[in-house]
Design a protein around this motif. Structure first.
Motif, PDB file in Angstrom:
ATOM      1  N   ASP A 246      12.372  45.016  46.331  1.00 43.41           N
ATOM      2  CA  ASP A 246      13.547  44.368  46.918  1.00 43.41           C
ATOM      3  C   ASP A 246      14.714  45.344  47.059  1.00 43.41           C
ATOM      4  O   ASP A 246      15.493  45.280  48.027  1.00 43.41           O
ATOM      5  CB  ASP A 246      13.987  43.174  46.061  1.00 43.41           C
ATOM      6  CG  ASP A 246      12.980  42.030  46.097  1.00 43.41           C
ATOM      7  OD1 ASP A 246      12.117  42.047  47.012  1.00 43.41           O
ATOM      8  OD2 ASP A 246      13.039  41.150  45.215  1.00 43.41           O
ATOM      9  N   THR A 247      14.843  46.256  46.119  1.00 43.27           N
ATOM     10  CA  THR A 247      15.985  47.176  46.107  1.00 43.27           C
ATOM     11  C   THR A 247      15.808  48.324  47.092  1.00 43.27           C
ATOM     12  O   THR A 247      16.721  48.677  47.854  1.00 43.27           O
ATOM     13  CB  THR A 247      16.208  47.741  44.697  1.00 43.27           C
ATOM     14  OG1 THR A 247      16.419  46.664  43.778  1.00 43.27           O
ATOM     15  CG2 THR A 247      17.400  48.687  44.670  1.00 43.27           C
ATOM     16  N   TYR A 248      14.615  48.913  47.113  1.00 48.48           N
ATOM     17  CA  TYR A 248      14.418  50.133  47.904  1.00 48.48           C
ATOM     18  C   TYR A 248      13.585  49.923  49.168  1.00 48.48           C
ATOM     19  O   TYR A 248      13.441  50.851  49.965  1.00 48.48           O
ATOM     20  CB  TYR A 248      13.738  51.189  47.030  1.00 48.48           C
ATOM     21  CG  TYR A 248      14.547  51.564  45.806  1.00 48.48           C
ATOM     22  CD1 TYR A 248      15.679  52.358  45.921  1.00 48.48           C
ATOM     23  CD2 TYR A 248      14.159  51.112  44.547  1.00 48.48           C
ATOM     24  CE1 TYR A 248      16.430  52.710  44.789  1.00 48.48           C
ATOM     25  CE2 TYR A 248      14.893  51.452  43.421  1.00 48.48           C
ATOM     26  CZ  TYR A 248      16.022  52.242  43.545  1.00 48.48           C
ATOM     27  OH  TYR A 248      16.757  52.576  42.438  1.00 48.48           O
ATOM     28  N   GLY A 249      13.027  48.736  49.361  1.00 48.62           N
ATOM     29  CA  GLY A 249      12.274  48.445  50.579  1.00 48.62           C
ATOM     30  C   GLY A 249      10.770  48.574  50.397  1.00 48.62           C
ATOM     31  O   GLY A 249      10.259  49.102  49.403  1.00 48.62           O
ATOM     32  N   HIS A 250      10.057  48.089  51.420  1.00 49.81           N
ATOM     33  CA  HIS A 250       8.593  48.026  51.336  1.00 49.81           C
ATOM     34  C   HIS A 250       7.944  49.410  51.330  1.00 49.81           C
ATOM     35  O   HIS A 250       6.895  49.611  50.717  1.00 49.81           O
ATOM     36  CB  HIS A 250       8.034  47.200  52.500  1.00 49.81           C
ATOM     37  CG  HIS A 250       8.402  45.747  52.422  1.00 49.81           C
ATOM     38  ND1 HIS A 250       7.966  44.932  51.403  1.00 49.81           N
ATOM     39  CD2 HIS A 250       9.171  44.955  53.221  1.00 49.81           C
ATOM     40  CE1 HIS A 250       8.437  43.710  51.575  1.00 49.81           C
ATOM     41  NE2 HIS A 250       9.182  43.703  52.680  1.00 49.81           N
ATOM     42  N   ASN A 251       8.561  50.370  52.035  1.00 51.86           N
ATOM     43  CA  ASN A 251       7.965  51.709  52.054  1.00 51.86           C
ATOM     44  C   ASN A 251       7.926  52.315  50.657  1.00 51.86           C
ATOM     45  O   ASN A 251       6.922  52.916  50.247  1.00 51.86           O
ATOM     46  CB  ASN A 251       8.743  52.626  52.998  1.00 51.86           C
ATOM     47  CG  ASN A 251       8.528  52.276  54.460  1.00 51.86           C
ATOM     48  OD1 ASN A 251       7.534  51.634  54.807  1.00 51.86           O
ATOM     49  ND2 ASN A 251       9.448  52.679  55.314  1.00 51.86           N
ATOM     50  N   THR A 252       9.021  52.129  49.919  1.00 54.16           N
ATOM     51  CA  THR A 252       9.060  52.628  48.544  1.00 54.16           C
ATOM     52  C   THR A 252       8.097  51.835  47.667  1.00 54.16           C
ATOM     53  O   THR A 252       7.408  52.387  46.798  1.00 54.16           O
ATOM     54  CB  THR A 252      10.484  52.552  47.976  1.00 54.16           C
ATOM     55  OG1 THR A 252      11.354  53.353  48.779  1.00 54.16           O
ATOM     56  CG2 THR A 252      10.528  53.036  46.533  1.00 54.16           C
ATOM     57  N   GLY A 253       8.032  50.531  47.920  1.00 52.99           N
ATOM     58  CA  GLY A 253       7.094  49.691  47.165  1.00 52.99           C
ATOM     59  C   GLY A 253       5.654  50.130  47.382  1.00 52.99           C
ATOM     60  O   GLY A 253       4.860  50.211  46.432  1.00 52.99           O
ATOM     61  N   ASP A 254       5.322  50.422  48.656  1.00 56.21           N
ATOM     62  CA  ASP A 254       3.971  50.895  48.958  1.00 56.21           C
ATOM     63  C   ASP A 254       3.697  52.242  48.290  1.00 56.21           C
ATOM     64  O   ASP A 254       2.602  52.493  47.758  1.00 56.21           O
ATOM     65  CB  ASP A 254       3.776  51.029  50.469  1.00 56.21           C
ATOM     66  CG  ASP A 254       3.679  49.687  51.170  1.00 56.21           C
ATOM     67  OD1 ASP A 254       3.516  48.666  50.463  1.00 56.21           O
ATOM     68  OD2 ASP A 254       3.750  49.661  52.414  1.00 56.21           O
ATOM     69  N   ALA A 255       4.696  53.126  48.315  1.00 57.18           N
ATOM     70  CA  ALA A 255       4.539  54.438  47.681  1.00 57.18           C
ATOM     71  C   ALA A 255       4.317  54.286  46.180  1.00 57.18           C
ATOM     72  O   ALA A 255       3.523  55.031  45.575  1.00 57.18           O
ATOM     73  CB  ALA A 255       5.764  55.304  47.961  1.00 57.18           C
ATOM     74  N   LEU A 256       5.001  53.315  45.564  1.00 56.83           N
ATOM     75  CA  LEU A 256       4.816  53.058  44.134  1.00 56.83           C
ATOM     76  C   LEU A 256       3.388  52.586  43.837  1.00 56.83           C
ATOM     77  O   LEU A 256       2.766  53.045  42.870  1.00 56.83           O
ATOM     78  CB  LEU A 256       5.824  52.021  43.653  1.00 56.83           C
ATOM     79  CG  LEU A 256       5.665  51.532  42.205  1.00 56.83           C
ATOM     80  CD1 LEU A 256       5.773  52.702  41.228  1.00 56.83           C
ATOM     81  CD2 LEU A 256       6.721  50.460  41.881  1.00 56.83           C
ATOM     82  N   LEU A 257       2.888  51.682  44.671  1.00 59.44           N
ATOM     83  CA  LEU A 257       1.515  51.187  44.466  1.00 59.44           C
ATOM     84  C   LEU A 257       0.493  52.316  44.590  1.00 59.44           C
ATOM     85  O   LEU A 257      -0.477  52.387  43.823  1.00 59.44           O
ATOM     86  CB  LEU A 257       1.207  50.079  45.475  1.00 59.44           C
ATOM     87  CG  LEU A 257       1.998  48.778  45.312  1.00 59.44           C
ATOM     88  CD1 LEU A 257       1.676  47.819  46.451  1.00 59.44           C
ATOM     89  CD2 LEU A 257       1.687  48.128  43.959  1.00 59.44           C
ATOM     90  N   LYS A 258       0.706  53.229  45.550  1.00 58.07           N
ATOM     91  CA  LYS A 258      -0.219  54.352  45.714  1.00 58.07           C
ATOM     92  C   LYS A 258      -0.132  55.301  44.521  1.00 58.07           C
ATOM     93  O   LYS A 258      -1.161  55.795  44.026  1.00 58.07           O
ATOM     94  CB  LYS A 258       0.076  55.094  47.029  1.00 58.07           C
ATOM     95  CG  LYS A 258      -0.353  54.321  48.265  1.00 58.07           C
ATOM     96  CD  LYS A 258      -0.294  55.144  49.529  1.00 58.07           C
ATOM     97  CE  LYS A 258       1.128  55.307  50.024  1.00 58.07           C
ATOM     98  NZ  LYS A 258       1.165  55.974  51.367  1.00 58.07           N
ATOM     99  N   ALA A 259       1.075  55.572  44.060  1.00 60.61           N
ATOM    100  CA  ALA A 259       1.233  56.455  42.909  1.00 60.61           C
ATOM    101  C   ALA A 259       0.672  55.814  41.640  1.00 60.61           C
ATOM    102  O   ALA A 259       0.040  56.491  40.810  1.00 60.61           O
ATOM    103  CB  ALA A 259       2.723  56.783  42.716  1.00 60.61           C
TER     104      ALA A 259
END
Length: 344
Positions: A246-259
């Motif tokens: 919610d804070t940083y957006g879906h792109n960051t969320g997706d990057a977190l899931l990949k990491a």
């Protein structure tokens, strides 16, 4: 007969019709063989007669089947020889009566083919034992379809789809043989396997997806039951994932899931299956465990590894994970129930 006596020849006479006392007509194949005494003089003539009526009927049935296609036998053979599939007709005695050129390439390269040879002598005893049940079913009147595998050139495994189609007698009384169609489906099987693999991969993380997870879990549980081997399923999600998204957006969320998935993969054993069920939910299947403590130790290591901050471009975020662990060592439990136990 005189020529046989003069030159000590074996005379092989063409098949000929013979009327029996009951009025039925049979076809005989006869051979005459001279037998000599010690002085080299012909003492006897041995005559051998074989009733080949059934074989002629089988051959006639094949010709009728070919004629039903609206083609001459010669034209059908030309077409059959041009096909990559192996096509043959085998009579009730399991003798090859017709085959296309593909059979020559497969079994008797450099020879005249396998006409007149039995299936057993052509393919060998070991392979015949595998095919015999299918042959019996075809000769009992059943259309049989099955897959067969053998080693091709260069050690490449070849997959075949084999179809046996029974051929009824012209009067409908019994089965006089069966037709064979053997097709190389190696490429099809390879493509199907690749598509299956793609359908079981999570597009974002490259991990096994939900469908692949349940297929693997079912297989692992069956193996565990068969060997009474201990296995475990881990269930986890990414704590505090929603605030990051919610804070940083879906792109960051997706990057977190990949990491996050990358850290999981590098922490577990190479034989373990890491899967993403969806959203921030992950699972791990661990087979062939020596003791429950082995899985607990890996779970604790995962919790520790995830606590380190994730550097995602210009953003650094910290999350954690909670892990549920369920064990299995055989029984009637369903995969969904085992996962539910780990979730609880």
């Amino acid at each position: 007969d005189q020529a046989m006596l003069d030159y000590a020849m074996v005379v092989d006479l063409p098949e000929r019709p013979v009327s029996r006392p009951d009025g039925t007509l049979r076809y005989l194949h006869t051979m005459s063989v001279p037998l000599f005494d010690a002085a080299g003089t012909v003492e006897y003539i041995l005559c051998i007669a074989e009733d080949v009526t059934r074989r002629r009927e089988q051959d006639q049935s094949l010709r009728e089947a070919l004629a039903a296609l609206g083609e001459s036998e010669a034209r059908v053979r030309t077409i059959a020889d041009a096909l990559p599939a192996m096509i043959a007709y085998i009579d009730a005695n399991q003798v090859y009566r017709f085959h296309n050129f593909a059979y020559v390439r497969q079994f008797h390269a450099g020879t005249g083919g396998v006409l007149g040879a039995t299936v057993r002598s052509t393919i060998g005893e070991e392979r015949y034992r595998t095919l015999e049940p299918y042959i019996r079913r075809a000769l009992a009147g059943e259309t049989v379809v099955f897959e067969e595998y053998d080693e091709g050139t260069g050690g490449r495994d070849v997959a075949w789809e084999v179809t046996y189609i029974p051929q009824p007698a012209s009067d409908g009384a019994g089965i006089v043989g069966f037709h064979v169609m053997r097709q190389d489906i190696t490429s099809h099987k390879r493509e199907k396997k690749q598509l299956m693999m793609l359908s079981q991969i999570d597009a974002l993380t490259g991990l096994t997806n939900r469908a692949g997870f349940f297929q693997k879990l079912e297989s692992a549980m069956q193996n565990s039951t068969a060997k009474s081997a201990l296995m475990a399923v881990m269930y986890m999600d990414v704590d505090h994932f929603k605030p990051v998204n919610d804070t940083y957006g879906h792109n960051t969320g997706d990057a977190l899931l990949k990491a996050f998935s990358g850290r999981l993969t590098h922490t577990v054993r190479a034989s373990d299956t890491v899967a993403r069920l969806g959203g921030d939910e992950f699972t791990i299947i661990m087979e062939s465990l020596g003791r429950p403590e082995d899985a607990s130790a890996i779970a604790a290591k995962i919790v520790s590894v995830v606590q380190a901050p994730f550097k995602l471009g210009d953003v650094s975020v910290s999350v954690s994970t909670s892990i549920g662990l369920a064990f299995f060592q055989g029984g009637l439990l369903e995969p969904e129930e085992l996962l539910k136990q780990a979730d609880m």
